[in-house]
Design a protein around this motif. Structure first.
Motif, PDB file in Angstrom:
ATOM      1  N   TYR A  61     111.846  82.257  80.811  1.00 40.57           N
ATOM      2  CA  TYR A  61     110.318  81.400  80.550  1.00 40.57           C
ATOM      3  C   TYR A  61     110.843  79.886  80.048  1.00 40.57           C
ATOM      4  O   TYR A  61     109.858  79.154  80.657  1.00 40.57           O
ATOM      5  N   ARG A  62     111.716  79.514  79.386  1.00 39.29           N
ATOM      6  CA  ARG A  62     112.128  78.119  79.274  1.00 39.29           C
ATOM      7  C   ARG A  62     112.955  77.282  80.155  1.00 39.29           C
ATOM      8  O   ARG A  62     112.935  76.295  80.143  1.00 39.29           O
ATOM      9  N   PHE A  63     113.607  78.193  81.193  1.00 40.40           N
ATOM     10  CA  PHE A  63     114.525  77.516  81.975  1.00 40.40           C
ATOM     11  C   PHE A  63     114.096  76.322  82.889  1.00 40.40           C
ATOM     12  O   PHE A  63     114.458  75.333  82.550  1.00 40.40           O
ATOM     13  N   ASP A  64     113.103  76.667  83.826  1.00 39.16           N
ATOM     14  CA  ASP A  64     112.597  75.507  84.396  1.00 39.16           C
ATOM     15  C   ASP A  64     111.970  74.170  83.824  1.00 39.16           C
ATOM     16  O   ASP A  64     112.188  73.223  84.111  1.00 39.16           O
ATOM     17  N   SER A  65     111.465  74.558  82.611  1.00 35.60           N
ATOM     18  CA  SER A  65     110.832  73.373  81.708  1.00 35.60           C
ATOM     19  C   SER A  65     111.843  72.673  80.950  1.00 35.60           C
ATOM     20  O   SER A  65     111.348  71.574  80.459  1.00 35.60           O
ATOM     21  N   VAL A  66     112.756  73.531  80.325  1.00 29.73           N
ATOM     22  CA  VAL A  66     113.687  72.808  79.378  1.00 29.73           C
ATOM     23  C   VAL A  66     114.998  72.810  79.852  1.00 29.73           C
ATOM     24  O   VAL A  66     115.501  71.628  79.968  1.00 29.73           O
ATOM     25  N   TYR A  67     115.598  73.795  80.122  1.00 34.08           N
ATOM     26  CA  TYR A  67     117.038  73.944  80.303  1.00 34.08           C
ATOM     27  C   TYR A  67     117.438  73.070  81.718  1.00 34.08           C
ATOM     28  O   TYR A  67     118.466  72.441  81.764  1.00 34.08           O
ATOM     29  N   HIS A  68     116.694  73.349  82.606  1.00 34.27           N
ATOM     30  CA  HIS A  68     117.045  72.609  83.929  1.00 34.27           C
ATOM     31  C   HIS A  68     116.892  71.047  83.750  1.00 34.27           C
ATOM     32  O   HIS A  68     117.850  70.494  84.323  1.00 34.27           O
ATOM     33  N   GLY A  69     116.182  70.403  83.176  1.00 32.63           N
ATOM     34  CA  GLY A  69     116.006  68.978  82.679  1.00 32.63           C
ATOM     35  C   GLY A  69     116.766  68.419  81.660  1.00 32.63           C
ATOM     36  O   GLY A  69     117.804  67.803  81.851  1.00 32.63           O
ATOM     37  N   LEU A  70     116.813  69.000  80.564  1.00 32.48           N
ATOM     38  CA  LEU A  70     117.005  68.531  79.522  1.00 32.48           C
ATOM     39  C   LEU A  70     118.755  68.837  79.201  1.00 32.48           C
ATOM     40  O   LEU A  70     119.538  67.895  78.852  1.00 32.48           O
ATOM     41  N   LYS A 107     108.448  72.773  74.668  1.00 37.28           N
ATOM     42  CA  LYS A 107     109.084  71.721  75.195  1.00 37.28           C
ATOM     43  C   LYS A 107     109.073  70.626  74.145  1.00 37.28           C
ATOM     44  O   LYS A 107     110.144  69.942  74.146  1.00 37.28           O
ATOM     45  N   ARG A 108     108.116  70.433  73.460  1.00 38.27           N
ATOM     46  CA  ARG A 108     108.124  69.441  72.439  1.00 38.27           C
ATOM     47  C   ARG A 108     109.287  69.568  71.618  1.00 38.27           C
ATOM     48  O   ARG A 108     109.995  68.739  70.971  1.00 38.27           O
ATOM     49  N   GLY A 109     109.202  70.871  71.016  1.00 44.59           N
ATOM     50  CA  GLY A 109     110.327  71.218  70.248  1.00 44.59           C
ATOM     51  C   GLY A 109     111.711  71.101  70.712  1.00 44.59           C
ATOM     52  O   GLY A 109     112.608  70.389  69.990  1.00 44.59           O
ATOM     53  N   TYR A 110     112.295  71.123  71.842  1.00 45.39           N
ATOM     54  CA  TYR A 110     113.568  70.889  72.460  1.00 45.39           C
ATOM     55  C   TYR A 110     113.561  69.508  72.438  1.00 45.39           C
ATOM     56  O   TYR A 110     114.529  68.837  72.133  1.00 45.39           O
ATOM     57  N   TYR A 111     112.787  68.716  73.383  1.00 45.89           N
ATOM     58  CA  TYR A 111     112.863  67.364  73.822  1.00 45.89           C
ATOM     59  C   TYR A 111     112.796  66.592  72.658  1.00 45.89           C
ATOM     60  O   TYR A 111     113.215  65.279  72.674  1.00 45.89           O
ATOM     61  N   THR A 112     112.279  66.811  71.567  1.00 47.37           N
ATOM     62  CA  THR A 112     112.122  65.720  70.257  1.00 47.37           C
ATOM     63  C   THR A 112     113.232  66.177  69.253  1.00 47.37           C
ATOM     64  O   THR A 112     113.306  65.117  68.341  1.00 47.37           O
ATOM     65  N   SER A 113     113.698  67.250  69.208  1.00 48.59           N
ATOM     66  CA  SER A 113     114.796  67.381  68.329  1.00 48.59           C
ATOM     67  C   SER A 113     116.186  67.256  68.682  1.00 48.59           C
ATOM     68  O   SER A 113     116.888  67.188  67.977  1.00 48.59           O
ATOM     69  N   PRO A 119     117.618  60.782  73.438  1.00 44.26           N
ATOM     70  CA  PRO A 119     117.070  59.712  72.080  1.00 44.26           C
ATOM     71  C   PRO A 119     115.884  59.008  72.091  1.00 44.26           C
ATOM     72  O   PRO A 119     115.449  58.989  70.920  1.00 44.26           O
ATOM     73  N   ASN A 120     115.177  59.005  73.086  1.00 45.35           N
ATOM     74  CA  ASN A 120     113.796  58.478  73.172  1.00 45.35           C
ATOM     75  C   ASN A 120     112.832  59.510  72.847  1.00 45.35           C
ATOM     76  O   ASN A 120     111.728  59.153  73.024  1.00 45.35           O
ATOM     77  N   GLN A 121     113.198  60.700  72.631  1.00 47.45           N
ATOM     78  CA  GLN A 121     112.430  61.805  72.675  1.00 47.45           C
ATOM     79  C   GLN A 121     111.345  62.110  73.587  1.00 47.45           C
ATOM     80  O   GLN A 121     110.110  62.421  73.045  1.00 47.45           O
ATOM     81  N   ILE A 122     111.569  61.832  74.836  1.00 48.56           N
ATOM     82  CA  ILE A 122     110.399  61.742  75.985  1.00 48.56           C
ATOM     83  C   ILE A 122     110.404  63.320  76.170  1.00 48.56           C
ATOM     84  O   ILE A 122     111.110  63.897  76.628  1.00 48.56           O
ATOM     85  N   VAL A 123     109.163  63.662  76.176  1.00 45.67           N
ATOM     86  CA  VAL A 123     108.779  64.973  76.685  1.00 45.67           C
ATOM     87  C   VAL A 123     108.025  64.793  78.137  1.00 45.67           C
ATOM     88  O   VAL A 123     107.086  64.341  78.022  1.00 45.67           O
ATOM     89  N   PRO A 124     108.741  65.505  78.855  1.00 42.86           N
ATOM     90  CA  PRO A 124     108.152  65.720  80.409  1.00 42.86           C
ATOM     91  C   PRO A 124     106.775  66.191  80.287  1.00 42.86           C
ATOM     92  O   PRO A 124     106.634  67.309  79.641  1.00 42.86           O
TER      93      PRO A 124
END
Length: 171
Positions: A61-70, A107-113, A119-124
């Motif tokens: 469920y997280r893969f394409d939105s988080v793991y793929h990019g981040l 996404k917010r949790g992963y990309y901001t933490s 480093p810029n905590q940008i959430v796609p």
């Protein structure tokens, strides 16, 4: 089997953060293997929904939105694996699974933490993923053998992000 999934999950975070090409290769070799398994059977362990499926769901469920990019696990998306993608949609479309899902929050949790890799905590904003799109898992021939097992899993209750005692958000 569950240990393999949990090991793969913890290894993903440990190895991807070090940008290991070997770790990325191993991750996608495992996805290829699960793709083949799900071509032969409805669930990871056969004809019944198990703890292994719940754990795998959280990762897919997280893969394409988080793991793929981040984490730069971007050789392929889950959308590019027909069996994994349809399996993910099949599970997501069950009320007990869907009730535990909040992709924007994840996404917010992963990309901001993870400021060391973002480093810029940008959430796609994207990607846009339609988990409600029709899946093919009901139409498969092997499904006939698992109808009784499936009927029970459609009535699993979800309360407060928990699915049969498992908090899907923790994986």
């Amino acid at each position: 089997m569950l240990n393999q999934i949990l090991t793969a999950q913890s290894g993903l975070f440990t190895n991807v953060l070090t940008c290991s090409r070997r770790a990325i290769t191993e991750l996608f070799e495992n996805l290829d293997r699960w793709e083949a398994v799900l071509n032969q059977q409805r669930y990871l362990c056969g004809d019944r929904l198990t703890e292994a499926d719940i754990c795998m769901f959280a990762t897919l469920y997280r893969f394409d939105s988080v793991y793929h990019g981040l984490f730069k696990c971007n050789l392929r998306r889950i959308l590019d694996y027909p069996n994994l993608w349809n399996y993910l949609k099949d599970l997501y479309q069950r009320p007990a699974f869907k009730a535990t899902c909040d992709l924007d929050c994840i996404k917010r949790g992963y990309y901001t933490s993870m400021t060391d890799i973002n480093p810029n905590q940008i959430v796609p904003k994207g990607p846009i993923i339609d988990f409600d799109e029709r899946h093919d898992r009901d139409a498969r021939q092997w499904h006939r053998a698992s109808l009784s097992a499936t009927a029970d899993t459609n009535n699993v209750r979800a309360e407060g992000g928990r699915l049969e005692g498992w908090d899907v958000r923790r994986f």
